[in-house]
Each structure stands twice: as C-alpha cells, then as structure tokens.
Design an enzyme around this catalytic site. Structure first.
Site, PDB file in Angstrom:
ATOM      1  N   HIS A  61     -45.686 113.382  -0.350  1.00  0.00           N
ATOM      2  CA  HIS A  61     -46.261 113.530   0.878  1.00  0.00           C
ATOM      3  C   HIS A  61     -47.585 112.959   0.905  1.00  0.00           C
ATOM      4  CE1 HIS A  61     -44.216 117.229   3.021  1.00  0.00           C
ATOM      5  NE2 HIS A  61     -43.502 116.657   1.948  1.00  0.00           N
ATOM      6  N   HIS A 223     -35.031 117.139  -2.848  1.00  0.00           N
ATOM      7  CA  HIS A 223     -34.504 118.691  -2.538  1.00  0.00           C
ATOM      8  C   HIS A 223     -33.672 119.326  -3.539  1.00  0.00           C
ATOM      9  CE1 HIS A 223     -34.965 118.101   1.991  1.00  0.00           C
ATOM     10  NE2 HIS A 223     -36.232 118.019   1.528  1.00  0.00           N
TER      11      HIS A 223
END
Length: 689
Positions: A61, A223
């Site tokens: 991020h 993920h």
C-alpha cells in the site's frame, strides 16, 4: 541566487543518505526485522502469530499509490506516515504496522522509513517461502505529506484531477476511488459485479505500468497471505486525520485480534495464510463462488456448497477454523478471458508464478525510484538493471578538447543566425524538460527525443525534425560526441552567444544515446502554450519538475528572447530578438494582448499595439501572482535575470545525471564552459534565417 529548488534539495539529501548507508550491516537489519515479524505484541496481536502478512500489506500500500500519469505516489518519501495517505480507507490500521516497525527504526536510525517498509515487506515474503527478486535501497524520507496532496482527497486534487463520482475516477488519478490503492474490493461502486470489476482492475494496474501477467501474479501472490478483517458491521472508527491520538480504534469488541475491522471483508483466501503457494489460484478455478454479505456487512464471496469451502485456521490460532473467502476483485479474474488464462497457468505451475510474482513485486516497490543508478551500491541482493529502470548504454567518454572543438563548430554555425540559436535553445529545453522529479524519469540523457513517442507529440514533431537537421553536420563531423551531449551543448552555446558574453553556463558531458524512446512513454508535456491550459496546470507542471518558480520563469525568458517562435506558434516574443536580455519581460508587462488566430494557424495572443506575440503560458505567467512577481523582478533587473538563468539552465540540463552524481544540481560543481572571447560577441549581427 541563493534559492534552492526542490530538485537540488532532493539531490543533496539523496547524496548524503547514500553516504550514511555505506557502513550499514544490512544482514543485521534483516535479522532484527525477522525477529519482530514473529514476536506478537498484545497491543496489536499478530494474525496466526506472524506479522508477515501485515508488512506485505504495508509495503504494497505504500508502493501501490504510484501512478505513471505524473510520477506521483510510491514508497519513496514514505509519505504514508502523513495525511492524506495515512487516513485513506485502504490504509486502515497500517499505523499499527508502522508502530511495530518503529523498534527497528530506533535500532537503525540511519535507514529511511521508505527503505525499512520495503525491506520489511521483502523479509516477510522471504520468511514465508515466497521468492524475492532483490532490493534497491536509496529511498529518502519526506518531511511531510505535501507531495501526496494531489493524490487526494484534497481541494488541490479536486482542481487538478476532479472525480465527479468517486469510484469511477480516471487518470491522472491512480485508482478508481480516491482513498483506495486500486479499486473497490467489493466491486464497482460497492456492488458485487465481478464481470464489471475486471476492466477496472486492468485499468488501475495499467496506470501503474503493470501488464496482465504482473497484475494477476501480484493479486494472487499477495492474497496467498493473511486475511481481510470485518469482524462486525460497525467499522474501524475515526481515522488519523479525525483522531490522531487514537486512530482506528475499531468498533467491534476490543478492536483488535479477532475483533479487527479494516476493509469490512472477513476471512482469508487460503488454508495456509502464512505459507507461499498457489492455492489461491487453485481455489479460484476448482470452486464455485457466490456473493453474500459477510459479518462486516460487506460484499464477499463464499463457495456455493459450504461443505466444499476450504477451512483456514482462526487468526488467534485458538478458536475454530474459518472458511476461506474471495473478494469481488478476486472473482473478476475468472470473468475475463485473459486474466483467467493466467489464473490457470499459475494454478498449474508454481515456478512460473514464482518468476512473475518476484519480478512484479520488485517492480512494484522500486518503480518510483527512477534509474538504477539511484540504488545504493551496497543494497543487499541488488539485481542488475531491469527494463522498467530503462538502463542506458555504457557512458560516453568525451574529452575537454573534443568539447572545445564542438563548441567552436557550433559558434561558427550560430554566430550570425539568431533563428538557428532559437532552434538550438528550444531543442535542448524540449529534450531536458521532460524530466520529472516525482519519479526521476525523463531528461536529455539518452537523446530519446529523437525517437517515438517524442517525435509524435504535438509540440515536438517539427521541433525535433528541425533541431536534428540543424545539428546533423556537427554530429557527423564529431562522431565521438553523443547526440545527447550535442543537444545540450548546442543550447548552452546558443544562449552564451545571444547574451553577448554576459552569460556563462556550466556543461557536464558524458551523456550517452539510447536506441529507442520507450522510456518516455508517459512523459508527454502537459504544457505547450495552448489556450485551454490554466495557470494551475502550469504550476502543477513546474512542481513536477522539481524546479523553483524562479527557475521556470528564467528558462521561459531564455526560450522567448531569441528569434521567432518555434512551430506551431508564430512571431517574436521580444522586440530585441537577437539578444538574450530582459526585453521579453518588459514587453510582456507593457503589452495588452488579444486572442487571435496567427498566420501559422495557431490560436495565440498578439499585442494590440505592436507585433509582439505570446502564448497562454506567457499570459498565465504574467497574471499569476507568484510567477508575475518574478516577471516584474526580471523586467527591472537584467543582471538578476541572467544570474538566475545561469543557475537554472544547467540545473535542468543535468537534472537526470544520476549516472554522474557530480553533475547533479545540488551536489558538487560541474565542469564549466569556457567563456567566449569578445571577438565573437563583437561580430554578432541581427541576421535572421
């Protein structure tokens, strides 16, 4: 001229930072990080007893805000510590990750937050079995979040890149939704439309220069680890901007551990959320998924047959196991033929996934750092230059004698030809002004101005054609000077001649030439002088270069003072177009302009009293308060103008010289051009070609 531009300050700080890293024991830093990753703190308990997934998210991020449209965003500067980024919804609870990393920062204060964030992400991947391509150190921390203001949300972003409906934002913004890194994980506008989500996923990753294979590998690779958090529907609480003392306390029970709320989506993607594998892709292929609202009241997907749903351990490793899940954006990869083909390949071939993911992760976390030469030489596991870093051929060797010979040839070509000088000045400026300090791309090193896409840009096509033709005879005669050096040298020589020897510029040779121009793919100027360009657009473009307002106005005066305008514009901008002085600024202030269609067909401005012309850029500079004050300053003081230009020109010409740090503005002095003798200045005429 004591003003330091942002570009100079950044170079000075980067130079010092690389010195600070010279004796650092990187292995000790990594050992300390790895110990922190598996030492759970009761203040913020680690899911599955491992902070690895949290630090992968922190690095992702921080880096994922990068956008190619203007080079803004990315982890360099570590601006996620500041607003607006620290309060983005997508960065909920990442303050806890930075708090955990503080213990490492305290032990190694010389390492920047930016480097620590990326290195922690790398070590998290490595510790859980994922491949790591390498690490490029050299990020310098910013002092505030001002360079993220245009990422939004902010009034400045609304002005520069408005998004009428948040969730449908387009470039230059980097995501579909201001405040998110990419797209809404619940689907377009919060609806579980997997088919509609796929083009948004492709578009937003492309804004970061990721192709389909990199996009799918990053999503599935990221993920493979950890879980999403949506323990209840009550939310995360106040953001850091709203409550800096107690940000994101969580409105579900204790607000931490099993009660954590981050995105509102709840669950992990795989049954082994702290182990690297390709189970994510296998689950996508082999299971049938349907949307439902999870405990956080957010759309997510579960298997149609609950008995088929693979079970993951609970985050606290004490409670019952938890069913795995998928987000709408995950399911979108099954609803796009190209994406799904890659999902199938990664599900079958872990080695293929290893190769693509490790490269894409390195690109993700390094893309905003610019050329390879900005990496610290002692970076641990530093890979060779990669294509996304646009490496140049070996540095060109050039002697002072050659420079002097080329200068003399240029003097003979320019001495009585003001239009040739105007062309050389504008050609050099066009080449160098592609540099942007936001991600250190562009600049004249490589001479990429000679190739597409630059040769196809609106204001460059004819300028490049004419400029190359002007310098071709000199380049043919002196094969050992690169086109890049010749373009820059010619512009400087033209300015010095035009100043009647009142201007003395610095030149630092050694540039080399690329064989194509793809490195300039995203660098087309946003300011040409067209009437639809606002003063706010102009000031944003100046900010992107790292130059000061004074630098820009001085450089504008240099380009406007000599000869006729270059295509597509028309006319002269100074009543004394044979001499480089402050006449342009005096004319600009003294004239009242009207908008006309010039003989060249361009829409531009003309003085109502004489044949002085102007573009929208000139008009914006005149009437903007800050830029106009500099115009007034130069109009009343020619020596001040020339002095500022003597600093601004080499600053821009050398802005991209990371291959030779001593050339960079703000570092050590560069090689000075010898002055022209009075013989040359005395023989100048006002002849126009």
């Amino acid at each position: 001229y004591a003003e330091k531009s942002k570009l100079e300050v950044a170079n000075m700080r980067h130079e010092q930072y690389l010195k600070d890293l010279q004796n650092l024991d990187w292995e000790k830093v990594k050992t300390t990080i790895n110990k922190m990753l598996t030492t759970s703190d009761p203040k913020w308990p680690a899911d599955y007893g491992n902070y690895g997934p949290l630090f992968i998210r922190l690095a992702w991020h921080s880096a994922g805000s990068y956008r190619t449209s203007d080079g803004r965003g990315g982890v360099d500067g570590a601006r996620q510590r500041f607003d607006p980024e620290r309060s983005w919804a997508d960065n909920t609870n990442l303050d806890k990750a930075r708090n955990l990393l503080w213990s490492v920062k305290q032990e190694f204060p010389q390492v920047s937050w930016g480097d620590l964030i990326v290195l922690a992400g790398n070590e998290a991947l490595r510790s859980m079995g994922a491949p790591v391509f390498g690490f490029c150190a050299g990020r310098v921390d910013d002092d505030d979040g001002s360079d993220s203001i245009l990422l939004g949300p902010s009034p400045e972003q609304d002005l520069y890149a408005p998004c009428v409906v948040n969730g449908t934002c387009t470039a230059p913004l980097g995501s579909t939704t201001v405040g998110l890194i990419y797209v809404n994980p619940q689907g377009p506008m919060g609806e579980p439309d997997a088919r509609g989500s796929a083009p948004q996923v492709r578009d937003t990753f492309a804004r970061m220069d990721m192709n389909d294979s990199e996009t799918v590998a990053l999503i599935g690779g990221g993920h493979a680890f950890g879980k999403a958090h949506g323990a209840c529907p009550f939310g995360a609480g106040s953001s850091p901007a709203q409550d800096p003392q107690n940000p994101w306390p969580g409105e579900c029970g204790t607000g931490k551990g099993m009660d954590t709320y981050t995105s509102g989506i709840e669950g992990s993607w795989t049954t082994n959320p702290t182990t690297w594998d390709n189970e994510y892709f296998q689950n996508l292929i082999h299971l049938d998924w349907s949307p439902h609202k999870g405990p956080g009241d957010a759309w997510q997907f579960a298997t149609i047959d609950s008995e088929d749903n693979p079970m993951a351990p609970a985050a606290d490793m004490k409670n019952k196991s938890q069913a795995t899940m998928m987000m709408t954006t995950d399911i979108s990869l099954k609803n796009d033929d190209k994406f799904y083909d890659l999902v199938q390949q990664y599900a079958k071939d872990l080695n293929f996934l290893n190769d693509v993911f490790s490269y894409a992760w390195y690109k993700l976390t390094t893309r905003d750092m610019g050329p390879y030469s900005r990496c610290a030489p002692n970076s641990p596991s530093l890979p060779p230059p990669q294509n996304f870093q646009h490496p140049l051929p070996k540095q060109q060797s050039i002697t002072p004698q050659t420079i002097e010979q080329v200068r003399n040839a240029l003097i003979l070509q320019f001495i009585a030809k003001e239009q040739s000088r105007a062309l050389a000045i504008n050609f050099a400026y066009a080449c160098a002004s592609t540099f942007r300090q936001t991600d250190y791309l562009g600049g004249c090193n490589g001479a990429r101005i000679l190739y597409p896409p630059a040769t196809q840009w609106q204001g460059y096509s004819k300028l490049v054609q004419d400029g190359a033709a002007l310098l071709e005879p000199v380049q043919t005669e002196f094969k050992n000077i690169s086109w890049a050096d010749l373009i820059v040298l010619a512009g400087g020589v033209a300015l010095e001649i035009s100043s009647n020897n009142s201007l003395h510029l610095d030149f630092c040779g050694g540039r080399t030439d690329d064989s194509e121009g793809s490195a300039w793919k995203y660098l087309e100027p946003t300011i040409y002088g067209n009437v639809n360009e606002t003063a706010d657009m102009l000031k944003e473009a100046i900010l992107r270069t790292g130059l000061s307002n004074t630098d820009f106005v001085a450089l504008l005066g240099a380009r406007r003072s000599i000869g006729n305008a270059t295509f597509p514009f028309y006319g002269v901008f100074s009543s004394n177009p044979a001499v480089l002085d402050n006449t342009y600024f005096q004319n600009l202030l003294a004239s009242d302009f009207e908008l006309i269609t010039a003989p060249s067909g361009s829409l531009q401005y003309k003085s109502v009293d004489n044949d002085i012309y102007a573009t929208q850029t000139d008009i914006s500079v005149k009437f903007d308060a800050e830029l106009g004050a500099i115009v007034q300053r130069f109009a009343t003081n020619n020596s001040d103008f020339l002095s500022c230009l003597a600093c601004a020109w080499p600053k821009l010409m050398n802005a991209d010289r990371f291959d030779m740090p001593h050339c960079l503005p703000g570092t050590t002095s560069s090689t000075s051009l010898l002055s022209f003798s009075s013989t040359f200045s005395n023989t100048m005429t006002t002849t126009t070609e």
